[in-house]
Scaffold this motif. Structure first.
Motif, short mmCIF file in Angstrom:
data_model
loop_
_atom_site.label_atom_id
_atom_site.label_comp_id
_atom_site.label_asym_id
_atom_site.label_seq_id
_atom_site.Cartn_x
_atom_site.Cartn_y
_atom_site.Cartn_z
N TYR A 1 -5.10 -10.95 -6.47
CA TYR A 1 -4.27 -11.34 -5.32
C TYR A 1 -2.78 -10.76 -5.34
O TYR A 1 -2.06 -11.59 -4.69
CB TYR A 1 -4.45 -12.98 -5.32
N TYR A 2 -2.81 -9.58 -5.56
CA TYR A 2 -1.31 -8.79 -5.59
C TYR A 2 -1.64 -7.50 -4.83
O TYR A 2 -2.57 -6.63 -5.06
CB TYR A 2 -0.74 -8.61 -6.92
N GLU A 3 -0.94 -7.58 -3.60
CA GLU A 3 -1.13 -6.07 -2.84
C GLU A 3 0.20 -5.62 -2.73
O GLU A 3 1.43 -6.03 -2.63
CB GLU A 3 -1.29 -6.86 -1.42
N LEU A 4 0.29 -4.10 -2.98
CA LEU A 4 1.30 -3.37 -2.74
C LEU A 4 1.88 -3.40 -1.32
O LEU A 4 1.13 -3.44 -0.33
CB LEU A 4 1.05 -1.89 -3.06
N PRO A 5 3.12 -3.23 -1.14
CA PRO A 5 3.64 -3.23 0.43
C PRO A 5 3.03 -2.23 1.18
O PRO A 5 2.81 -1.21 0.92
CB PRO A 5 5.14 -3.11 0.10
N ASN A 6 2.79 -2.95 2.68
CA ASN A 6 2.15 -1.84 3.56
C ASN A 6 3.51 -1.26 4.14
O ASN A 6 4.41 -1.93 4.82
CB ASN A 6 1.60 -2.72 4.65
N MET A 7 3.74 0.03 4.08
CA MET A 7 4.89 0.72 4.52
C MET A 7 5.08 0.57 6.09
O MET A 7 6.16 0.52 6.58
CB MET A 7 4.85 1.95 3.78
N ASP A 8 3.74 0.94 6.62
CA ASP A 8 3.96 0.73 8.17
C ASP A 8 4.39 -0.59 8.68
O ASP A 8 4.97 -0.57 9.52
CB ASP A 8 2.58 1.17 8.72
N GLU A 9 3.71 -1.63 8.02
CA GLU A 9 4.24 -3.10 8.38
C GLU A 9 5.61 -3.07 8.07
O GLU A 9 6.51 -3.84 8.97
CB GLU A 9 3.51 -3.96 7.50
N LEU A 10 6.03 -2.87 6.87
CA LEU A 10 7.78 -2.93 6.64
C LEU A 10 8.54 -2.29 7.61
O LEU A 10 9.48 -2.64 7.97
CB LEU A 10 7.85 -2.27 5.14
N ALA A 11 8.06 -0.89 8.02
CA ALA A 11 8.86 -0.22 9.07
C ALA A 11 8.66 -0.83 10.31
O ALA A 11 9.95 -0.93 11.11
CB ALA A 11 8.24 1.19 8.93
N LYS A 12 7.47 -1.44 10.89
CA LYS A 12 7.58 -2.14 11.98
C LYS A 12 8.40 -3.18 12.11
O LYS A 12 9.10 -3.67 13.18
CB LYS A 12 6.17 -2.46 11.94
N TYR A 13 8.46 -4.20 10.96
CA TYR A 13 9.39 -5.37 11.20
C TYR A 13 10.84 -4.90 10.96
O TYR A 13 11.64 -5.66 11.66
CB TYR A 13 8.76 -6.19 9.63
N ALA A 14 11.03 -4.06 10.26
CA ALA A 14 12.57 -3.65 10.12
C ALA A 14 13.20 -2.83 11.28
O ALA A 14 14.21 -2.62 11.54
CB ALA A 14 12.69 -2.83 8.64
N HIS A 15 12.43 -2.07 11.91
CA HIS A 15 12.71 -1.09 13.13
C HIS A 15 13.85 -1.94 14.28
O HIS A 15 14.85 -1.37 14.47
CB HIS A 15 11.74 -0.33 13.57
N LYS A 16 13.23 -3.08 14.29
CA LYS A 16 14.11 -3.83 15.46
C LYS A 16 15.62 -3.84 15.11
O LYS A 16 16.29 -4.40 15.86
CB LYS A 16 13.32 -5.16 15.70
N TYR A 17 15.61 -4.00 13.72
CA TYR A 17 17.03 -4.34 13.18
C TYR A 17 17.67 -3.20 12.37
O TYR A 17 19.03 -3.07 12.39
CB TYR A 17 16.93 -5.49 12.35
N TYR A 18 16.93 -2.33 12.16
CA TYR A 18 17.49 -1.09 11.06
C TYR A 18 16.53 0.12 11.58
O TYR A 18 15.41 0.12 10.87
CB TYR A 18 17.38 -1.26 9.77
N ASP A 19 17.05 1.04 12.09
CA ASP A 19 16.34 2.19 12.69
C ASP A 19 15.64 3.11 11.40
O ASP A 19 16.23 3.34 10.51
CB ASP A 19 17.33 3.22 13.31
#
Length: 500
Positions: A353-371
């Motif tokens: 039950y451990y997942e490495l971070p989804n980099m596309d998901e991280l980028a999607k969430y962050a992009h609104k606040y940090y390009d």
């Protein structure tokens, strides 16, 4: 004769005689020196440094992992380094000088040390100053009496080059990288398991003892090129024998920030992980594997952005003369390979039950606040991690730790993150800048925020009891030896309720 009494012709002659400073190129680290030269390195967790040492020794290199930098290292770094450098530089070069001086006390001459030792360190890019400090290392080494000591620089975007020349004895082939990656993955998993189990262990010290036995077994396996699978399964049994009490309600604290500061386990970040555990928290550490995935993501992202240009650019990272779609495929394959191998080792060690971070998901969430185009340090990952910790209830509290004056991380945490905490008032976020001094003040700030995190964890636990219609939870023998539960909320004690 003063300048005031000199003739213009004499002043011109004096200026012509002055020579500009240049960075001296010392002798190379040639292949014939491989058997006689010891490579020094350090800077990750002690588990990483230990297993990487074993892996490279197994490949035939003489290599030595330095101890975790301490306050003595900081003092030496400040003594011989210039002012205004960031903490990782002081600690890193000070730790190196401390070890070299130790070699002197053991009877080695300076000439022998300079001839038979080299140091490997990492570089960086963008606004991060750490990648520009190789020259500062040489300055400090020279002032400490080790002029000519060689430094190898591993760039995060470009590979290994000798900071004092182009030639080196390291054979950067597939075997080298695969072996190092294996040691990194396994080290990450050991750290994750350790931080997950230790806060709940019934017998104090049982987790650290099991980790030590596992590291000894893995060191021997890497050194002698043994099969890793039997050793990993043996380590799994070691962890399964640790009894835990999941009724302890502890807040989960995610430590993010500048790579070196959040990774080190010593005085470089005030021994933050140990302090959090001593204050009743469960620490979530960031795996080095996530940084590897981030670098792969950067390559895919940049290539996808350039592939639609009317004409391929000729820049250093341009696509002219290359096959961009093939490159994207190779990077996607690399991402998938990293994840598959990591999960294989995780299952063998008993981490579920451990997942490495989804980099596309991280980028999607962050992009609104940090390009996503802004680079340097952890880039947008810090923002994305905080958002996911809040939105997906991955942590009760997030601490961003970075060196004092760290331009990429301070700009993010002290600027963008403050806006995010306004948008998400439920976020418990604390930025910390490390200088090596003022530990009491840092601990006080952590304790104040940790009080809120404990309240949040208690609330999650109570909601789990109500949701599962249980008045109380009793620890049984089966649960006492189970170390993995499905994620629902941040608090592990609450997740145990949801899983039953």
């Amino acid at each position: 004769m003063s300048n005031q009494t000199k003739t213009p012709e004499q002043n011109d002659d004096q200026l012509k005689e002055k020579k500009h400073w240049y960075d001296r190129v010392y002798r190379h680290f040639s292949k014939k020196e491989k058997q006689t030269t010891t490579i020094l390195f350090g800077g990750l967790t002690m588990t990483h440094d230990t297993l990487i040492e074993a892996a490279l020794r197994g490949l035939g290199y003489k290599i030595k992992a330095l101890n975790c930098p301490d306050l003595t290292s900081l003092q030496l770094g400040r003594e011989f380094g210039n002012r205004g450098q960031c903490n990782p530089t002081y600690f890193t070069v000070g730790n190196l000088i401390k070890y070299l001086k130790q070699l002197q006390t053991e009877g080695k001459t300076k000439e022998e040390i300079i001839k038979n030792y080299v140091f490997v360190t990492t570089g960086s890019c963008g606004p991060c100053r750490f990648g520009t400090y190789v020259t500062e290392y040489r300055k400090a080494l020279r002032d400490a009496g080790f002029e000519g000591f060689r430094v190898l620089l591993f760039q995060q975007q470009g590979g290994l080059k000798q900071a004092t020349g182009a030639d080196n004895a390291l054979e950067l082939n597939t075997t080298f990288f695969v072996t190092v990656l294996k040691s990194v993955f396994i080290s990450d998993i050991l750290n994750i398991i350790g931080y997950r189990i230790r806060p709940y262990e019934i017998e104090r010290g049982a987790t650290n003892q099991a980790l030590k036995r596992c590291k000894d077994k893995l060191y021997d396996a890497f050194l002698n090129k043994k099969s890793l699978i039997p050793v990993l399964l043996s380590c799994k049994k070691e962890f399964q024998n640790i009894k835990v009490d999941w009724t302890k309600i502890k807040p989960k604290v995610s430590v993010i920030g500048e790579f070196w500061a959040m990774t080190t386990e010593g005085d470089g970040n005030y021994k933050l992980q140990q302090f959090l555990e001593s204050e009743g928290a469960e620490v979530e550490v960031q795996p080095v594997t996530a940084w590897i995935l981030f670098l792969i993501w950067e390559g895919r992202f940049d290539t996808n952005r350039r592939i639609n240009l009317k004409q391929y650019d000729r820049g250093k990272f341009g696509l002219e003369g290359k096959k961009p779609r093939q490159k994207i495929f190779q990077l996607s394959l690399a991402d998938r390979s990293v994840r598959v191998l990591f999960q294989l080792y995780a299952k063998l060690l008993g981490l579920h039950y451990y997942e490495l971070p989804n980099m596309d998901e991280l980028a999607k969430y962050a992009h609104k606040y940090y390009d996503n185009h802004i680079r340097g340090g952890e880039g947008h990952m810090e923002v994305g991690k905080l958002l996911l910790n809040v939105v997906k209830k991955k942590a009760n509290m997030t601490i961003s730790v970075k060196p004092f004056g760290c331009m990429p991380s301070s700009g993010v945490s002290d600027g963008v993150q403050s806006y995010i905490t306004e948008k998400f008032p439920e976020a418990i976020f604390l930025p910390i800048e490390t200088t090596g001094d003022g530990a009491v003040n840092i601990y006080s700030r952590v304790q104040m925020m940790l009080f809120k995190a404990k309240q949040a964890a208690q609330k999650e636990y109570e909601e789990a009891i109500v949701a599962n219609k249980k008045e109380q939870y009793d620890l049984n023998e089966q649960t006492a030896t189970k170390h993995n539960f499905k994620h629902v909320v941040a608090c592990s004690a609450a997740n145990v309720i949801y899983d039953h």
